[in-house]
Design a protein around this motif. Structure first.
Motif, PDB file in Angstrom:
ATOM      1  N   LYS A  83       0.839  -1.197   0.000  1.00 58.66           N
ATOM      2  CA  LYS A  83       0.000   0.000   0.000  1.00 58.66           C
ATOM      3  C   LYS A  83       0.879   1.255   0.000  1.00 58.66           C
ATOM      4  O   LYS A  83       0.627   2.211  -0.736  1.00 58.66           O
ATOM      5  N   LYS A  84       1.926   1.238   0.849  1.00 60.33           N
ATOM      6  CA  LYS A  84       2.865   2.366   0.885  1.00 60.33           C
ATOM      7  C   LYS A  84       3.611   2.490  -0.439  1.00 60.33           C
ATOM      8  O   LYS A  84       3.900   3.603  -0.898  1.00 60.33           O
ATOM      9  N   VAL A 128       1.342   4.302  -2.800  1.00 63.95           N
ATOM     10  CA  VAL A 128       1.338   5.740  -2.507  1.00 63.95           C
ATOM     11  C   VAL A 128       2.609   6.390  -3.028  1.00 63.95           C
ATOM     12  O   VAL A 128       2.578   7.458  -3.654  1.00 63.95           O
TER      13      VAL A 128
END
Length: 300
Positions: free
Chosen positions: A159-160, A163
């Protein structure tokens, strides 16, 4: 000599971060056009101000990770600065603690992600890539290490990563597209100087790190290993030029390791150094590079 403490850090460092960021925007906007219009000039500009600004932002990223800068949310700016120099912000966050706790050992994941490479021929190939590709190569190997080491992979977030990819696309793509629209440059004229700038900045930063830690394995307690970190002598034309381009990163680096809770870089030669502090010149550094490129190990 009176010790300078972090409480005395001037807000000028925070101001310098914002000024450097502004000039980085300007540089990235205009360098594609300069690259498309000139022959030799862009290659000088890629070293300065390109490489210089890249190194400065990388230093500020590192210093935000340590929460040194006053008046700002350091963790937020750590992430933003990572994206601005095309890094996944979580990678440094995962491996940098080991650099301080395991410095100058093969357990330092940031500096020796593959640990000890025992086969000499493989060590030569690895060191060659490290010397000529800089941190670009090391970041790729660190990513591989994290994704294949269960303990490290637990800290990794896709997820990071998503981003990070999005923010880098917005920042780099946004500036590149603006340059395309307003200055009429094409994709290659944008990508090539951007890639060269990242390579040059990566190379300059990593050679600063190699001056400090390259081919240096020390047996002993943390305090002893910290004392063996090398610093670049501020004498000679080459040394002074390199320290300028890398913003004094390797001038008193051993002090950063021995006093990592104190922000010392803005105050060069103001804090007392140990009598055992190690200083080297570029001539001595060339011997270290020769040993690395021939696969020799240096253990103390």
């Amino acid at each position: 000599m009176k010790t300078i403490t972090s409480s005395q850090v001037p807000y000028s460092q925070t101001v310098k971060l914002f000024i450097a960021s502004l000039f980085w925007f300007i540089y990235l906007f205009f360098i594609p056009y300069i690259y498309s219009s000139a022959n030799i000039l862009p290659f000088f500009l890629i070293v300065f101000p390109g490489g210089y600004l890249f190194c400065l932002l990388a230093l500020f990223m590192h210093e935000c990770w340590h929460e040194y800068l006053p008046g700002i949310h350091n963790k937020f700016f750590y992430s933003v600065l990572s994206w601005m120099i095309f890094l996944d912000h979580q990678i440094f966050d995962i491996v940098h603690p080991s650099h301080h706790s395991q410095v100058n050992t093969y357990q330092d994941i940031e500096f020796y992600p593959l640990g000890e490479i025992k086969k000499r021929s493989l060590r030569v190939i690895y060191n060659f890539c490290e010397v000529f590709l800089g941190n670009i190569f090391l970041v790729l190997v660190v990513n591989f290490k994290i994704l294949h080491e269960p303990k490290l992979k637990k800290q990794y977030s896709f997820k990071k990563l998503g981003v990070s990819l999005l923010m880098r696309a917005i920042f780099w793509g946004g500036i590149g597209y603006s340059s395309h629209l307003l200055l009429k440059v094409n994709l290659l004229q944008i990508v090539i100087p951007y890639a060269l700038t990242c390579w040059m900045g990566s190379l300059m930063i990593h050679h600063s790190e190699l001056i400090e830690h390259g081919n240096l394995i020390v047996e002993g307690k943390l305090e002893e290993r910290n004392l063996k970190n090398r610093n670049l002598k501020p004498h000679g034309v080459l040394e002074k030029c390199f320290l300028f381009l890398t913003n004094n990163h390797s001038l008193e680096h051993s002090l950063h390791h021995s006093k990592s809770n104190t922000y010392t870089r803005p105050f060069p030669q103001k804090n007392p150094m140990s009598e055992q502090t190690v200083y080297i010149s570029f001539a001595e550094y060339s011997i270290i590079l020769k040993d690395m490129l021939t696969g020799k190990c240096s253990k103390i």
